[in-house]
Scaffold this motif. Sequence first.
Motif, PDB file in Angstrom:
ATOM      1  N   UNK A   1       2.346 -15.760  15.964  1.00  0.00           N
ATOM      2  CA  UNK A   1       1.678 -16.443  16.995  1.00  0.00           C
ATOM      3  C   UNK A   1       0.466 -16.896  17.241  1.00  0.00           C
ATOM      4  N   UNK A   2      -0.290 -16.651  16.100  1.00  0.00           N
ATOM      5  CA  UNK A   2      -1.496 -17.277  15.847  1.00  0.00           C
ATOM      6  C   UNK A   2      -2.901 -16.424  16.635  1.00  0.00           C
ATOM      7  N   UNK A   3      -2.596 -15.329  17.174  1.00  0.00           N
ATOM      8  CA  UNK A   3      -3.419 -14.227  17.545  1.00  0.00           C
ATOM      9  C   UNK A   3      -4.315 -13.622  16.610  1.00  0.00           C
ATOM     10  N   UNK A   4      -3.593 -13.552  15.618  1.00  0.00           N
ATOM     11  CA  UNK A   4      -4.434 -12.964  14.325  1.00  0.00           C
ATOM     12  C   UNK A   4      -4.131 -13.721  13.022  1.00  0.00           C
ATOM     13  N   UNK A   5      -5.055 -14.244  12.547  1.00  0.00           N
ATOM     14  CA  UNK A   5      -4.970 -15.311  11.428  1.00  0.00           C
ATOM     15  C   UNK A   5      -4.427 -14.261  10.160  1.00  0.00           C
ATOM     16  N   UNK A   6      -4.966 -13.161  10.201  1.00  0.00           N
ATOM     17  CA  UNK A   6      -4.422 -12.174   9.133  1.00  0.00           C
ATOM     18  C   UNK A   6      -4.209 -10.842   9.642  1.00  0.00           C
ATOM     19  N   UNK A   7      -3.169  -9.920   8.735  1.00  0.00           N
ATOM     20  CA  UNK A   7      -3.043  -8.665   9.267  1.00  0.00           C
ATOM     21  C   UNK A   7      -3.278  -7.485   8.363  1.00  0.00           C
ATOM     22  N   UNK A   8      -3.522  -6.552   8.650  1.00  0.00           N
ATOM     23  CA  UNK A   8      -3.921  -5.249   7.601  1.00  0.00           C
ATOM     24  C   UNK A   8      -3.700  -3.965   8.346  1.00  0.00           C
ATOM     25  N   UNK A   9      -4.017  -2.842   7.285  1.00  0.00           N
ATOM     26  CA  UNK A   9      -3.755  -1.580   7.821  1.00  0.00           C
ATOM     27  C   UNK A   9      -5.016  -0.905   7.415  1.00  0.00           C
ATOM     28  N   UNK A  10      -5.255   0.001   7.811  1.00  0.00           N
ATOM     29  CA  UNK A  10      -6.450   0.890   7.555  1.00  0.00           C
ATOM     30  C   UNK A  10      -6.069   2.379   7.483  1.00  0.00           C
ATOM     31  N   UNK A  11      -6.531   3.059   6.454  1.00  0.00           N
ATOM     32  CA  UNK A  11      -6.490   4.464   6.276  1.00  0.00           C
ATOM     33  C   UNK A  11      -5.001   4.884   5.901  1.00  0.00           C
ATOM     34  N   UNK A  12      -4.336   3.884   5.294  1.00  0.00           N
ATOM     35  CA  UNK A  12      -3.042   4.357   4.569  1.00  0.00           C
ATOM     36  C   UNK A  12      -2.993   4.720   3.262  1.00  0.00           C
ATOM     37  N   UNK A  13      -2.616   5.790   3.081  1.00  0.00           N
ATOM     38  CA  UNK A  13      -2.635   6.465   1.600  1.00  0.00           C
ATOM     39  C   UNK A  13      -1.685   5.648   0.925  1.00  0.00           C
ATOM     40  N   UNK A  14      -1.620   5.514  -0.410  1.00  0.00           N
ATOM     41  CA  UNK A  14      -0.973   4.762  -1.320  1.00  0.00           C
ATOM     42  C   UNK A  14       0.657   4.717  -1.153  1.00  0.00           C
ATOM     43  N   UNK A  15       1.143   5.733  -0.933  1.00  0.00           N
ATOM     44  CA  UNK A  15       2.443   5.848  -0.860  1.00  0.00           C
ATOM     45  C   UNK A  15       3.044   5.128   0.454  1.00  0.00           C
ATOM     46  N   UNK A  16       2.331   5.271   1.600  1.00  0.00           N
ATOM     47  CA  UNK A  16       2.632   4.627   2.719  1.00  0.00           C
ATOM     48  C   UNK A  16       2.427   3.111   2.706  1.00  0.00           C
TER      49      UNK A  16
END
Length: 277
Positions: A127-142
Amino acid sequence: MQHIVNAQGLNMPKLGLGTWPMLGEECTRAVEQALALGYRHIDTAAAYDNEDAVGQALANSPTPREQIHVTTKVWWDQLHPDAMRHSMDRSLKALRSEYVDLFMLHWPTTDWDLPRTLDTLVSFKEQGLARNIGVANFPLPLLRKVIAELGTPLSAIQVEYHVLLGQNALLDYARQHDMALTAYTPLARNKVSQIPAIQQIAAKHGVLPTQVALKWLLDQPNVAAIPKASSESNQLANLAALDVRLDDEDRALIASLSKRERQVSPDFAPVWDAFDE
């Protein structure tokens, strides 16, 4: 050296300004000042309760909005689709912006429908509300589940990372998938200034221990860092870290340090991976 991380369309300055736990006028002043000094990457979050203060600084600054990378995040108790949408709306209103450059899930949780949460996150990008998306504090398996199994087009992960906490496996995975890794608490809550090895390297180059610790991160491909700094002197010192030149001997000395000293692990944190030397 180009001080930008380019990953999946992300065009993020390697050195940013962390804003937690600054509030109100202190936060607005610090962000305005940082922008005037040349910072172009500001990190905030709904949970920091300072998006409105950051938004005020963005409005006050003569720097055009499109030249500033802004990251914000949704809190872990707002990860059902409707709650996520409300959080995004509140963030955009507070930031006085039609979009954010990077929108992240701040922490994982267990009480969620992960595919629906991720679908909602992707919809913000579509929708253009976020140019990019990501995650924080996710351990590697997740993170692996999100990327490999569910195919979510993430541009970045944000985690604690500094000279006393290794993130090699996570960083390797991020690079394999063309993602940026943003290091928060990059100065280990200023413990880096008390580490003899870091002091030794700093004395050798005539710089500050904090500058050595920051440059060690900033020299790494795909890595950005967001130290919190409110005073002009600290903001300038962090900017000057970009000009520090570390050598192989310095990096070997830093590599010899323990990499097990996590500073941030609240009671709602996930089970962290085995310590990564």
